[in-house]
Design a protein around this motif. Structure first.
Motif, PDB file in Angstrom:
ATOM      1  N   HIS A  49     146.060 -56.857  35.642  1.00 29.25           N
ATOM      2  CA  HIS A  49     147.195 -56.797  34.705  1.00 29.25           C
ATOM      3  C   HIS A  49     147.508 -55.362  34.320  1.00 29.25           C
ATOM      4  N   ARG A  50     146.476 -54.566  34.053  1.00 31.40           N
ATOM      5  CA  ARG A  50     146.690 -53.170  33.672  1.00 31.40           C
ATOM      6  C   ARG A  50     147.361 -52.385  34.801  1.00 31.40           C
ATOM      7  N   LEU A  51     147.052 -52.788  36.048  1.00 30.45           N
ATOM      8  CA  LEU A  51     147.652 -52.124  37.207  1.00 30.45           C
ATOM      9  C   LEU A  51     149.021 -52.705  37.555  1.00 30.45           C
ATOM     10  N   LYS A  52     149.451 -53.681  36.746  1.00 33.41           N
ATOM     11  CA  LYS A  52     150.767 -54.329  36.917  1.00 33.41           C
ATOM     12  C   LYS A  52     150.895 -55.080  38.248  1.00 33.41           C
ATOM     13  N   ILE A  53     149.757 -55.615  38.736  1.00 36.34           N
ATOM     14  CA  ILE A  53     149.792 -56.424  39.951  1.00 36.34           C
ATOM     15  C   ILE A  53     149.384 -57.877  39.659  1.00 36.34           C
ATOM     16  N   TYR A  54     149.160 -58.163  38.371  1.00 37.56           N
ATOM     17  CA  TYR A  54     148.741 -59.507  37.971  1.00 37.56           C
ATOM     18  C   TYR A  54     149.493 -59.854  36.695  1.00 37.56           C
ATOM     19  N   PRO A  55     150.251 -60.947  36.662  1.00 38.59           N
ATOM     20  CA  PRO A  55     151.098 -61.237  35.484  1.00 38.59           C
ATOM     21  C   PRO A  55     150.285 -61.508  34.227  1.00 38.59           C
ATOM     22  N   GLU A  56     150.857 -61.098  33.103  1.00 41.68           N
ATOM     23  CA  GLU A  56     150.154 -61.234  31.830  1.00 41.68           C
ATOM     24  C   GLU A  56     149.842 -62.681  31.509  1.00 41.68           C
ATOM     25  N   TRP A  57     150.782 -63.607  31.769  1.00 42.31           N
ATOM     26  CA  TRP A  57     150.557 -65.011  31.406  1.00 42.31           C
ATOM     27  C   TRP A  57     149.368 -65.582  32.161  1.00 42.31           C
ATOM     28  N   LYS A  58     149.214 -65.150  33.421  1.00 43.21           N
ATOM     29  CA  LYS A  58     148.105 -65.659  34.223  1.00 43.21           C
ATOM     30  C   LYS A  58     146.786 -65.040  33.791  1.00 43.21           C
ATOM     31  N   MET A  59     146.815 -63.766  33.422  1.00 36.55           N
ATOM     32  CA  MET A  59     145.628 -63.107  32.902  1.00 36.55           C
ATOM     33  C   MET A  59     145.141 -63.796  31.628  1.00 36.55           C
ATOM     34  N   ARG A  60     146.085 -64.128  30.735  1.00 38.09           N
ATOM     35  CA  ARG A  60     145.718 -64.819  29.503  1.00 38.09           C
ATOM     36  C   ARG A  60     145.132 -66.199  29.791  1.00 38.09           C
ATOM     37  N   GLU A  61     145.751 -66.901  30.724  1.00 42.07           N
ATOM     38  CA  GLU A  61     145.281 -68.237  31.086  1.00 42.07           C
ATOM     39  C   GLU A  61     143.858 -68.184  31.635  1.00 42.07           C
ATOM     40  N   ARG A  62     143.597 -67.239  32.533  1.00 40.26           N
ATOM     41  CA  ARG A  62     142.253 -67.117  33.103  1.00 40.26           C
ATOM     42  C   ARG A  62     141.236 -66.680  32.064  1.00 40.26           C
ATOM     43  N   SER A  63     141.667 -65.873  31.107  1.00 39.93           N
ATOM     44  CA  SER A  63     140.744 -65.389  30.081  1.00 39.93           C
ATOM     45  C   SER A  63     140.278 -66.524  29.174  1.00 39.93           C
ATOM     46  N   VAL A  64     141.212 -67.381  28.738  1.00 42.25           N
ATOM     47  CA  VAL A  64     140.805 -68.489  27.862  1.00 42.25           C
ATOM     48  C   VAL A  64     139.937 -69.488  28.627  1.00 42.25           C
ATOM     49  N   GLN A  65     140.224 -69.674  29.922  1.00 46.05           N
ATOM     50  CA  GLN A  65     139.387 -70.567  30.730  1.00 46.05           C
ATOM     51  C   GLN A  65     137.981 -69.987  30.881  1.00 46.05           C
ATOM     52  N   ALA A  66     137.900 -68.683  31.078  1.00 43.26           N
ATOM     53  CA  ALA A  66     136.600 -68.029  31.220  1.00 43.26           C
ATOM     54  C   ALA A  66     135.802 -68.108  29.920  1.00 43.26           C
ATOM     55  N   TYR A  67     136.494 -67.969  28.805  1.00 50.13           N
ATOM     56  CA  TYR A  67     135.800 -68.045  27.520  1.00 50.13           C
ATOM     57  C   TYR A  67     135.189 -69.424  27.330  1.00 50.13           C
ATOM     58  N   LEU A  68     135.969 -70.433  27.644  1.00 47.62           N
ATOM     59  CA  LEU A  68     135.466 -71.792  27.496  1.00 47.62           C
ATOM     60  C   LEU A  68     134.300 -72.045  28.449  1.00 47.62           C
ATOM     61  N   SER A  69     134.386 -71.517  29.658  1.00 47.06           N
ATOM     62  CA  SER A  69     133.305 -71.692  30.630  1.00 47.06           C
ATOM     63  C   SER A  69     132.009 -71.058  30.140  1.00 47.06           C
ATOM     64  N   SER A  70     132.132 -69.972  29.389  1.00 40.39           N
ATOM     65  CA  SER A  70     130.917 -69.324  28.881  1.00 40.39           C
ATOM     66  C   SER A  70     130.211 -70.188  27.834  1.00 40.39           C
ATOM     67  N   LEU A  71     130.915 -71.178  27.298  1.00 39.66           N
ATOM     68  CA  LEU A  71     130.334 -72.062  26.281  1.00 39.66           C
ATOM     69  C   LEU A  71     129.881 -73.393  26.869  1.00 39.66           C
ATOM     70  N   GLU A  72     129.717 -73.449  28.172  1.00 41.01           N
ATOM     71  CA  GLU A  72     129.265 -74.691  28.817  1.00 41.01           C
ATOM     72  C   GLU A  72     127.967 -75.170  28.177  1.00 41.01           C
ATOM     73  N   THR A  73     127.793 -76.466  28.148  1.00 38.75           N
ATOM     74  CA  THR A  73     126.681 -77.202  27.528  1.00 38.75           C
ATOM     75  C   THR A  73     126.917 -77.459  26.041  1.00 38.75           C
ATOM     76  N   PHE A  74     127.932 -76.855  25.427  1.00 41.08           N
ATOM     77  CA  PHE A  74     128.204 -77.122  24.015  1.00 41.08           C
ATOM     78  C   PHE A  74     128.650 -78.571  23.831  1.00 41.08           C
ATOM     79  N   THR A  75     128.123 -79.216  22.799  1.00 41.40           N
ATOM     80  CA  THR A  75     128.663 -80.506  22.392  1.00 41.40           C
ATOM     81  C   THR A  75     129.924 -80.265  21.555  1.00 41.40           C
ATOM     82  N   LYS A  76     130.668 -81.320  21.300  1.00 49.11           N
ATOM     83  CA  LYS A  76     131.868 -81.192  20.475  1.00 49.11           C
ATOM     84  C   LYS A  76     131.511 -80.663  19.091  1.00 49.11           C
TER      85      LYS A  76
END
Length: 219
Positions: A49-76
């Motif tokens: 994204h910083r190099l302007k070769i990756y759209p901001e919306w997709k970067m944000r989408e992947r970031s929130v998915q990655a954050y959630l993945s880091s919390l795997e095994t969490f119960t509700k």
């Protein structure tokens, strides 16, 4: 019926949710070891994204998915407690002017909505003392009460915000011309353009340019 639609990051909340979420994970006394995996995952799209070769919306989408993945095994319950800890750190940084506007809309019998890309449990936790009728955010899925981090998220941003708003209001007679929307970013334009009274809140430069050209209210 008139509606008043509020964005969260940079609008109702004066800072950026994701930065606080990163800090909370990095410094958490029990879960900080998960931060390294998360950081490794988000760096390629962030650099792109910083190099302007990756759209901001997709970067944000992947970031929130990655954050959630880091919390795997969490119960509700564990996840809601984790987001509750973050929410407790956010209360002092709510935008008082926008909070007051929200309360004025409630007093005027406007239907108040919060629409954000932030995780829904976090939005509910941080706004539980505010008279918001409908909260639309990025939903978290569970499998047998355990966080489902593998199913792709439907990250609420851009045009998806307007779609979710219209779905939530389906069947109601909305007076769009006399309704309000509040946002701080160019990505909020689809929502701001829905209503007769768009309000730019501490707008980023591109949104400020649009707001000034169209004579929108700026606070």
């Amino acid at each position: 019926m008139r509606v008043a639609i509020f964005d969260f990051d940079g609008t109702l909340y004066s800072k950026e949710t994701f930065q606080l979420m990163m800090s909370h994970l990095k410094n958490h006394p029990e879960h900080s070891t998960r931060y390294r995996q998360f950081y490794r995952t988000i760096m390629p799209p962030y650099i792109g994204h910083r190099l302007k070769i990756y759209p901001e919306w997709k970067m944000r989408e992947r970031s929130v998915q990655a954050y959630l993945s880091s919390l795997e095994t969490f119960t509700k319950t564990e996840l809601e407690q984790f987001f509750g800890e973050i929410a407790d750190r956010m209360h002092g940084d709510m935008n008082p002017t926008v909070v007051e506007r929200l309360k004025e809309h409630v007093a005027n019998n406007d239907y108040v909505m919060l629409v954000s890309g932030a995780f829904t449990p976090l939005l509910h936790a941080v706004t539980k003392q505010l008279p918001i009728m409908t909260i639309i955010g990025t939903e978290i899925l569970y499998n047998n009460n355990i966080l489902d981090h593998q199913t792709p998220l439907s990250h609420v941003q851009g045009q998806l915000k307007t779609k979710k708003i219209k779905e939530a209001l389906e069947g109601w007679d909305i007076d769009w011309a006399n309704s309000y929307a509040y946002g701080d970013s160019p990505s909020d334009l689809p929502v701001l353009e829905l209503v007769g009274h768009p309000v730019a809140v501490r707008p980023k430069p591109k949104l400020r340019t649009v707001a000034e050209r169209r004579n929108w209210e700026i606070i």
